[in-house]
Design a protein around this motif. Sequence first.
Motif, short mmCIF file in Angstrom:
data_model
loop_
_atom_site.label_atom_id
_atom_site.label_comp_id
_atom_site.label_asym_id
_atom_site.label_seq_id
_atom_site.Cartn_x
_atom_site.Cartn_y
_atom_site.Cartn_z
N SER A 56 0.82 -1.21 0.00
CA SER A 56 0.00 0.00 0.00
C SER A 56 0.85 1.27 0.00
CB SER A 56 -0.92 0.01 1.22
OG SER A 56 -0.14 0.10 2.41
N GLY A 57 2.15 1.11 0.28
CA GLY A 57 3.03 2.27 0.39
C GLY A 57 3.31 2.67 1.82
N ARG A 58 2.56 2.12 2.77
CA ARG A 58 2.80 2.41 4.17
C ARG A 58 3.95 1.55 4.69
NH1 ARG A 58 -2.97 1.96 7.00
NH2 ARG A 58 -1.64 2.04 8.85
N SER A 59 4.61 2.02 5.75
CA SER A 59 5.71 1.26 6.35
C SER A 59 5.71 1.50 7.85
CB SER A 59 7.04 1.67 5.73
OG SER A 59 7.36 3.02 6.05
N ILE A 60 6.48 0.68 8.55
CA ILE A 60 6.60 0.82 10.00
C ILE A 60 8.05 0.55 10.40
CG2 ILE A 60 5.94 -1.58 10.46
CD1 ILE A 60 4.52 -0.51 13.00
N THR A 61 8.57 1.36 11.31
CA THR A 61 9.93 1.19 11.79
C THR A 61 9.98 0.02 12.78
OG1 THR A 61 10.43 3.54 11.52
CG2 THR A 61 11.85 2.27 13.01
N LEU A 62 10.87 -0.94 12.53
CA LEU A 62 11.01 -2.09 13.42
C LEU A 62 11.96 -1.78 14.57
CD1 LEU A 62 11.29 -4.93 10.74
CD2 LEU A 62 9.26 -4.17 11.98
N GLU A 143 -0.78 8.22 22.19
CA GLU A 143 0.24 7.68 23.08
C GLU A 143 1.49 7.29 22.29
OE1 GLU A 143 -2.64 5.57 26.42
OE2 GLU A 143 -1.91 4.41 24.72
N ARG A 144 1.26 6.62 21.17
CA ARG A 144 2.39 6.14 20.36
C ARG A 144 3.17 7.32 19.77
NH1 ARG A 144 5.28 2.67 18.16
NH2 ARG A 144 5.55 2.30 15.93
N LEU A 145 2.45 8.33 19.26
CA LEU A 145 3.13 9.46 18.65
C LEU A 145 3.89 10.29 19.70
CD1 LEU A 145 3.67 10.85 15.99
CD2 LEU A 145 1.61 12.23 16.33
N ALA A 146 3.32 10.43 20.89
CA ALA A 146 4.02 11.14 21.96
C ALA A 146 5.33 10.44 22.30
CB ALA A 146 3.13 11.24 23.20
N SER A 147 5.30 9.11 22.38
CA SER A 147 6.51 8.35 22.68
C SER A 147 7.55 8.49 21.58
CB SER A 147 6.16 6.86 22.87
OG SER A 147 5.39 6.67 24.03
N ILE A 148 7.11 8.48 20.33
CA ILE A 148 8.03 8.60 19.20
C ILE A 148 8.72 9.96 19.22
CG2 ILE A 148 8.13 8.84 16.68
CD1 ILE A 148 6.02 6.61 16.53
N GLU A 171 6.92 5.77 10.65
CA GLU A 171 7.48 5.23 11.88
C GLU A 171 6.39 4.64 12.77
OE1 GLU A 171 10.77 6.52 15.23
OE2 GLU A 171 10.25 7.84 13.56
N ALA A 172 5.23 5.27 12.78
CA ALA A 172 4.15 4.83 13.65
C ALA A 172 3.29 3.74 13.01
CB ALA A 172 3.26 6.02 14.02
N GLY A 173 3.46 3.52 11.71
CA GLY A 173 2.66 2.52 11.03
C GLY A 173 1.22 2.93 10.84
N THR A 174 1.01 4.20 10.47
CA THR A 174 -0.34 4.70 10.28
C THR A 174 -0.36 5.63 9.07
OG1 THR A 174 -2.22 5.74 11.41
CG2 THR A 174 -0.04 6.72 11.79
N ALA A 175 -1.49 6.28 8.83
CA ALA A 175 -1.63 7.19 7.70
C ALA A 175 -1.18 8.60 8.09
CB ALA A 175 -3.08 7.22 7.22
#
Length: 212
Positions: A56-62, A143-148, A171-175
């Motif tokens: 889809s073009g989305r990615s997530i940082t492992l 919560e996730r974005l604040a931590s990032i 990085e967050a795995g979202t849109a």
Amino acid sequence: MHDASSILDQFPFLADTPYTEMQLAKGAWLFREHEGCGRIGFVLDGTVKVFKEHASGRSITLYRLGAGDSCILSMSCAMANPIHQASAVVEDDCRILTVTTDDFRRLMERSAQARDYVFGLFASRLTDVLLLLEEVVFRRMDERLASILLEHAVRLGSDEIHTTHERLAEEAGTAREVVTRVLREFVSTGLVSVGRGVITILDRKGLAHIGR
């Protein structure tokens, strides 16, 4: 360039293994998903981001690699699976040592110290990925974005983070739209300010309260 003693302080098990030292600029690819593995990299300094992409073009940082680290995906590729299952790109200018996959296999056969290093990495990265899975499945996106954002601030040593909504979304795995919405909420409550290509943290304690 690093001298041999400095290199062996970080990777003493490479003493009798031929290696090549490389300098890679921000944005350079260390490897790409679905590519074969020719060499194993060991990071002397700088930062490498390892991430998984979707059609889809989305990615997530492992996870990220820093000084003293190596990538378990490359090691797994060298030992068993001949194809990379994720991609890695230089995030901050890096110096990296590389060894061939054949030399890496021989190193694993003869060196208990190298095996201890690799098994330690596998345990650490497995924990990283399990924590990531927990965050994605169980935590709200604010919560996730604040931590990032706080992780970036700590890593950079600055409350001024030069990034984009698109990169944070990866990085967050979202849109991107979700990140934009959450950032607007953070701006409205005085937690951050947002400019073109930069996000400035105004209230670390407030972000930490959300991201805990």
